[in-house]
Design an enzyme around this catalytic site. Structure first.
Site, PDB file in Angstrom:
ATOM      1  N   HIS A 106       0.865  -1.203   0.000  1.00 29.57           N
ATOM      2  CA  HIS A 106       0.000   0.000   0.000  1.00 29.57           C
ATOM      3  C   HIS A 106       0.891   1.239   0.000  1.00 29.57           C
ATOM      4  CE1 HIS A 106      -3.823   2.112   1.582  1.00 29.57           C
ATOM      5  NE2 HIS A 106      -2.955   3.052   1.231  1.00 29.57           N
ATOM      6  N   HIS A 119       1.411   5.414  -1.802  1.00 26.18           N
ATOM      7  CA  HIS A 119       1.005   6.520  -2.678  1.00 26.18           C
ATOM      8  C   HIS A 119       2.259   7.085  -3.313  1.00 26.18           C
ATOM      9  CE1 HIS A 119      -3.101   6.588  -1.034  1.00 26.18           C
ATOM     10  NE2 HIS A 119      -2.494   6.158   0.050  1.00 26.18           N
ATOM     11  N   LYS A 144      -9.431  -0.554  -5.605  1.00 25.98           N
ATOM     12  CA  LYS A 144      -9.511   0.115  -4.302  1.00 25.98           C
ATOM     13  C   LYS A 144     -10.866   0.774  -4.108  1.00 25.98           C
ATOM     14  CE  LYS A 144      -7.854   2.046  -0.490  1.00 25.98           C
ATOM     15  NZ  LYS A 144      -6.783   3.005  -0.321  1.00 25.98           N
ATOM     16  N   HIS A 177     -10.500   1.175   1.971  1.00 28.84           N
ATOM     17  CA  HIS A 177     -10.297   2.199   2.994  1.00 28.84           C
ATOM     18  C   HIS A 177     -11.515   2.094   3.909  1.00 28.84           C
ATOM     19  CE1 HIS A 177      -8.788   6.194   4.505  1.00 28.84           C
ATOM     20  NE2 HIS A 177      -9.968   6.073   5.090  1.00 28.84           N
ATOM     21  N   HIS A 211      -4.590  -0.423   6.044  1.00 26.62           N
ATOM     22  CA  HIS A 211      -4.096   0.415   7.156  1.00 26.62           C
ATOM     23  C   HIS A 211      -4.996   0.360   8.382  1.00 26.62           C
ATOM     24  CE1 HIS A 211      -6.934   3.076   5.187  1.00 26.62           C
ATOM     25  NE2 HIS A 211      -6.110   3.439   4.239  1.00 26.62           N
ATOM     26  N   ASP A 250       1.312   2.739   3.555  1.00 27.73           N
ATOM     27  CA  ASP A 250       0.465   3.910   3.340  1.00 27.73           C
ATOM     28  C   ASP A 250       1.306   5.191   3.325  1.00 27.73           C
ATOM     29  OD1 ASP A 250      -1.823   5.267   2.706  1.00 27.73           O
ATOM     30  OD2 ASP A 250      -2.565   5.399   4.759  1.00 27.73           O
TER      31      ASP A 250
HETATM   32  O1  DOR Z   1      -3.449   9.681   5.446  1.00 25.82           O
HETATM   33  C1  DOR Z   1      -3.813   9.318   4.339  1.00 25.82           C
HETATM   34  N1  DOR Z   1      -3.290   9.836   3.204  1.00 25.82           N
HETATM   35  N2  DOR Z   1      -4.780   8.412   4.248  1.00 25.82           N
HETATM   36  C2  DOR Z   1      -5.330   8.083   3.087  1.00 25.82           C
HETATM   37  O2  DOR Z   1      -6.220   7.278   3.090  1.00 25.82           O
HETATM   38  C3  DOR Z   1      -4.899   8.727   1.829  1.00 25.82           C
HETATM   39  C4  DOR Z   1      -3.562   9.265   1.935  1.00 25.82           C
HETATM   40  C5  DOR Z   1      -3.219  10.220   0.812  1.00 25.82           C
HETATM   41  O3  DOR Z   1      -3.419   9.874  -0.345  1.00 25.82           O
HETATM   42  O4  DOR Z   1      -2.726  11.310   1.101  1.00 25.82           O
HETATM   43 ZN    ZN Z   2      -3.460   5.027   1.452  1.00 24.21          ZN
END
Ligand code: DOR
Ligand code: ZN
Length: 374
Positions: free
Chosen positions: A27, A29, A119, A156, A194, A267
């Site tokens: 997971h 980004h 997702k 999520h 998460h 995450d």
């Molecule tokens: O803290 C987070 N940031 N939780 C999420 O679910 C998305 C993520 C983000 O993309 O910034």
């Molecule tokens: Zn995330």
């Protein structure tokens, strides 16, 4: 020959060194554009593969968009510097579920090896989730398709109902949405992403083998007090928000239990410093630079270093039906040493533009006893 060199399978541990199969991040980004260029190396340096979240603007909702995004990730990697490049890195792409995404697009993307999973963002739950799902019932046919073809659903798990206290949103999601969803789709592979609560850890542990959860480093290290330690601390703000200490302890027990339903997912969610330290700061913790080191600290504190490999490198691929990685990753333990610079307070990362990207990493200012040997 050292004990470490003799070991042919499984992790090996000497006093100061730990060698595990190369881990994956289930997971992450990675963002896009200059931010992607700035951060991609931190993930690729330690992980062989990563599940890349699709919450871009606009979100990744087609096979073509995922293919194009995958190209941008590999191009950004090629443009990065680092010895780790030799080990290789494979981004695993995900589809962003909307109420109008045709199930046939999911099926085609999965069959073509473009989409590894899809997702589910409840609409309004987090960063770039506006196009998400208002009610899982609205995507019943997509879920039926995924169940039939064996495509994992990544969730999520937070309700967006403003009447529900933010600290209860995960537990309420499980009761209100996840229990009925699993009843309607008993064969569907589901990852509750998460997790942050004792309720979630228990629900997953008691669930079938088709149900799993990722656990982040930050939820293993901090509880909700961290958000207010000496003042308002935006760098500890993420979603789902950190909970009480008893939940953190339950997550540590789950992660280090050896139960194959729990695996690594950072995450890691970079937002530029100015966007975090703002009147309405963004949710997300940037933990990619020292992620495996951060997990190693937890496993060592829990006397479970021998289980780090299962959590980081075995349980995830097994759930996704993939082979574990062939390569290895070595961590070295260092005695506390005030001369070491430790984790930087701020990272100024090259991103292909004239202005570097400023990010505050998780563990900023700390000395971590473990470091990756490259
Ligand atoms: O803290 C987070 N940031 N939780 C999420 O679910 C998305 C993520 C983000 O993309 O910034
Ligand atoms: Zn995330």
């Amino acid at each position: 020959m050292t004990a470490m060199a003799q070991a042919s399978a499984g992790s090996s541990l000497s006093n100061r060194r730990l060698r595990i199969r190369r881990p994956d991040d289930w997971h992450v980004h990675l963002r896009d554009g200059p931010m992607l260029q700035a951060v991609v190396g931190h993930t690729a340096r330690q992980f062989a593969r990563a599940i890349v979240m699709p919450n871009l603007r606009p979100p990744i909702t087609t096979v073509a968009a995922a293919v194009a995004y995958r190209h941008r990730i590999t191009a950004a990697l090629r443009a990065s510097e680092g010895e780790w490049k030799a080990a290789g890195f494979t981004p695993l792409m995900t589809a962003y579920l909307t109420e109008t995404l045709p199930p046939a697009e999911l099926e085609r993307g999965f069959a073509e090896g473009v989409f590894t999973a899809a997702k589910l963002y409840p609409a309004g739950a987090t960063t770039n989730s506006d196009a998400g799902v208002r009610d899982p019932l609205h995507i019943a046919s997509a879920l039926e398709t995924m169940e039939r073809i064996g495509m994992p659903l990544l969730i999520h798990g937070e309700v967006t109902d403003p009447a529900v206290d933010i600290f209860d949103r995960e537990a309420v999601f499980i009761e209100r949405h996840l229990v009925p969803l699993l009843r309607r789709h008993p064969e569907l592979k589901v990852v509750l992403e998460h997790i942050t609560t004792a309720e979630a850890a228990q629900f997953v542990a008691e669930g079938p083998a088709t149900l799993a959860a990722t656990i982040t480093p930050h939820h293993l290290h901090i509880n909700r007090n961290a958000l207010f330690q000496g003042g308002l601390r935006p760098d500890f703000y993420c979603l789902p928000v950190a909970k009480r200490e008893r939940h953190r302890l339950a997550l540590r027990a789950a992660a280090t239990s050896g139960n194959p339903q729990f695996f690594l997912g950072t995450d890691s969610a970079p937002h530029p410093r100015h966007a975090k330290e703002a009147a309405c700061g963004c949710a997300g913790i940037y933990n990619a630079p020292f992620a495996i080191e951060s997990y190693a600290v937890v496993f060592e504190q829990e006397n479970a270093l021998e289980r780090l490999e299962a959590f980081a490198s075995i349980n995830g691929p097994r759930f996704y039906g993939l082979e574990p990685n062939e390569g290895q990753l070595e961590l070295e333990r260092q005695a506390p040493n005030d001369d070491e610079p430790g984790v930087p307070l701020i990272l100024q990362l090259a991103n292909g533009t004239a202005t570097p990207t400023a990010l505050v990493p998780f563990h900023a200012g700390e000395q971590l006893p473990w470091r990756v040997v490259l």
